[in-house]
Design a protein around this motif. Structure first.
Motif, mmCIF file in Angstrom:
data_model
loop_
_atom_site.group_PDB
_atom_site.id
_atom_site.type_symbol
_atom_site.label_atom_id
_atom_site.label_comp_id
_atom_site.label_asym_id
_atom_site.label_seq_id
_atom_site.Cartn_x
_atom_site.Cartn_y
_atom_site.Cartn_z
ATOM 1 N N LEU A 113 13.443 -18.520 -51.111
ATOM 2 C CA LEU A 113 13.928 -17.331 -50.415
ATOM 3 C C LEU A 113 12.993 -16.155 -50.649
ATOM 4 O O LEU A 113 12.635 -15.856 -51.786
ATOM 5 C CB LEU A 113 15.332 -16.956 -50.903
ATOM 6 C CG LEU A 113 16.467 -17.941 -50.642
ATOM 7 C CD1 LEU A 113 17.779 -17.365 -51.155
ATOM 8 C CD2 LEU A 113 16.562 -18.285 -49.165
ATOM 9 N N LEU A 121 21.430 -11.051 -48.612
ATOM 10 C CA LEU A 121 22.571 -11.936 -48.854
ATOM 11 C C LEU A 121 23.520 -11.425 -49.937
ATOM 12 O O LEU A 121 24.655 -11.897 -50.038
ATOM 13 C CB LEU A 121 22.076 -13.327 -49.258
ATOM 14 C CG LEU A 121 21.657 -14.244 -48.112
ATOM 15 C CD1 LEU A 121 20.872 -15.445 -48.653
ATOM 16 C CD2 LEU A 121 22.869 -14.731 -47.322
ATOM 17 N N VAL A 155 27.600 -14.978 -42.729
ATOM 18 C CA VAL A 155 27.782 -15.862 -43.883
ATOM 19 C C VAL A 155 29.135 -16.560 -43.821
ATOM 20 O O VAL A 155 29.233 -17.771 -44.076
ATOM 21 C CB VAL A 155 27.628 -15.078 -45.197
ATOM 22 C CG1 VAL A 155 27.885 -15.993 -46.393
ATOM 23 C CG2 VAL A 155 26.230 -14.488 -45.305
ATOM 24 N N ALA A 262 21.584 -21.233 -49.476
ATOM 25 C CA ALA A 262 20.522 -20.638 -48.677
ATOM 26 C C ALA A 262 19.167 -21.231 -49.023
ATOM 27 O O ALA A 262 18.326 -21.456 -48.144
ATOM 28 C CB ALA A 262 20.508 -19.122 -48.878
ATOM 29 N N VAL A 267 22.616 -22.167 -45.434
ATOM 30 C CA VAL A 267 23.077 -20.844 -45.020
ATOM 31 C C VAL A 267 21.839 -20.019 -44.688
ATOM 32 O O VAL A 267 20.881 -20.002 -45.477
ATOM 33 C CB VAL A 267 23.894 -20.142 -46.123
ATOM 34 C CG1 VAL A 267 24.127 -18.670 -45.790
ATOM 35 C CG2 VAL A 267 25.233 -20.846 -46.320
ATOM 36 N N VAL A 268 21.850 -19.358 -43.532
ATOM 37 C CA VAL A 268 20.719 -18.518 -43.139
ATOM 38 C C VAL A 268 21.200 -17.077 -42.978
ATOM 39 O O VAL A 268 22.380 -16.828 -42.719
ATOM 40 C CB VAL A 268 20.070 -19.006 -41.829
ATOM 41 C CG1 VAL A 268 19.538 -20.422 -41.995
ATOM 42 C CG2 VAL A 268 21.056 -18.940 -40.667
#
Length: 300
Positions: A113, A121, A155, A262, A267-268
């Motif tokens: 990330l 996030l 999310v 993520a 999860v993006v």
């Protein structure tokens, strides 16, 4: 160090960048060189003076979420060292070159990330995962996610889908393709929402209000049990309809769980990155209430 501050409540233009002394970590704390800081609707409400339960001390700093690299470690800190990339929550001081954090609150940043995505996030991951847990969203549920294209909606939609729920998400028509990409069934918010959802043939069993306005009323009209209608924006109509005021609080453990998803690409979070010098523009965009994903300031 540079820090975003304001001297009075008001529109985005009250913000400016101020030079302040570099902070030093105390026992049990770390100092993080911030590379990216998120901008939240909370920040907008605080800057405009609508967050009356939290006092301001002018010149007031701002910012609640950060990602960066530890550059100093206070006495008694175990398991963290200078050079470690981390992310986490702070309290009204994250939009700055440095932030002091309690060591127990930071979450390691996976290499997969980037700093902007990690910072983007922080709040959404904790709020969305906490709301889904509090409302008991799981397999077989049909979730109506109000404001599905925002950071929390982004999310929550993905986590609900991973939990086996069907998600119907509201947004403007230009964001419908985005919602489909997240795995949601898009509908347009507004006066025709109830009829549009009924036309889908799905019985909504749970709802999350991330926008206010008609969201709670519409969710109840669709037959959702009031206790399974949760608002994260504290809409006054919650008491009228018996909806749940979701106050999940911060949780490094919940944040770490979403960050792990993520890092695996499950999860993006799309981010719109502004240079730190454009903090006014970043706040202007968030205050507009439109757009996808998260607005993030870059301090690299």
């Amino acid at each position: 160090m540079r820090a975003a501050t304001f001297d009075r409540f008001g529109p985005p233009g009250v913000l400016h960048i101020t030079e302040l002394p570099d902070p030093e970590p105390g026992p049990g704390q770390v100092r993080v060189r911030v590379h990216a800081a998120g901008v939240q609707p909370f920040d907008v409400k605080f800057r405009t003076g609508r967050m009356t339960r939290i006092p301001a001390t002018f010149p007031q700093r701002i910012g609640q979420e950060y990602a960066g690299i530890i550059d100093q470690v206070g006495a008694g800190v175990i398991g963290l060292e200078a050079g470690t990339a981390v992310l986490g929550s702070s309290m009204l001081d994250a939009c700055a070159d440095y932030v002091i954090a309690d060591a127990a609150t930071v979450v390691p940043k996976p290499a997969e990330l980037g700093f902007p995505v990690a910072a983007g996030l922080v709040a959404a991951a904790q709020t969305a995962s906490g709301a889904l847990h509090e409302l008991g969203v799981g397999s077989g549920d049909v979730l109506l996610m109000h404001a599905g294209a925002g950071s929390v909606g982004t999310v929550a939609t993905q986590l609900a889908r991973l939990a086996g729920a069907t998600v119907i998400a509201t947004a403007s028509p230009e964001n419908h393709g985005y919602l489909r990409g997240l795995g949601a069934i898009p509908v347009t918010y507004g006066d025709g929402l109830v009829d549009a959802v009924r036309a889908l043939g799905e019985r909504v069993t749970v709802a999350i209000d991330a926008v206010g306005g008609q969201a709670i009323k519409q969710s109840v009209e669709l037959g959702v049990a009031p206790e399974r209608v949760g608002t994260i924006v504290g809409d006054p109509s919650a008491q009228q309809y018996g909806a749940t005021m979701v106050r999940v609080g911060r949780s490094p453990a919940r944040l770490a769980g979403v960050i792990a998803l993520a890092a695996r690409g499950e999860v993006v979070m799309p981010v719109r990155v502004y240079p730190f010098a454009q903090v006014v523009a970043a706040h202007t965009v968030v205050e507009s209430g439109h757009g996808r994903g998260k607005v993030v300031l870059s301090l690299e």
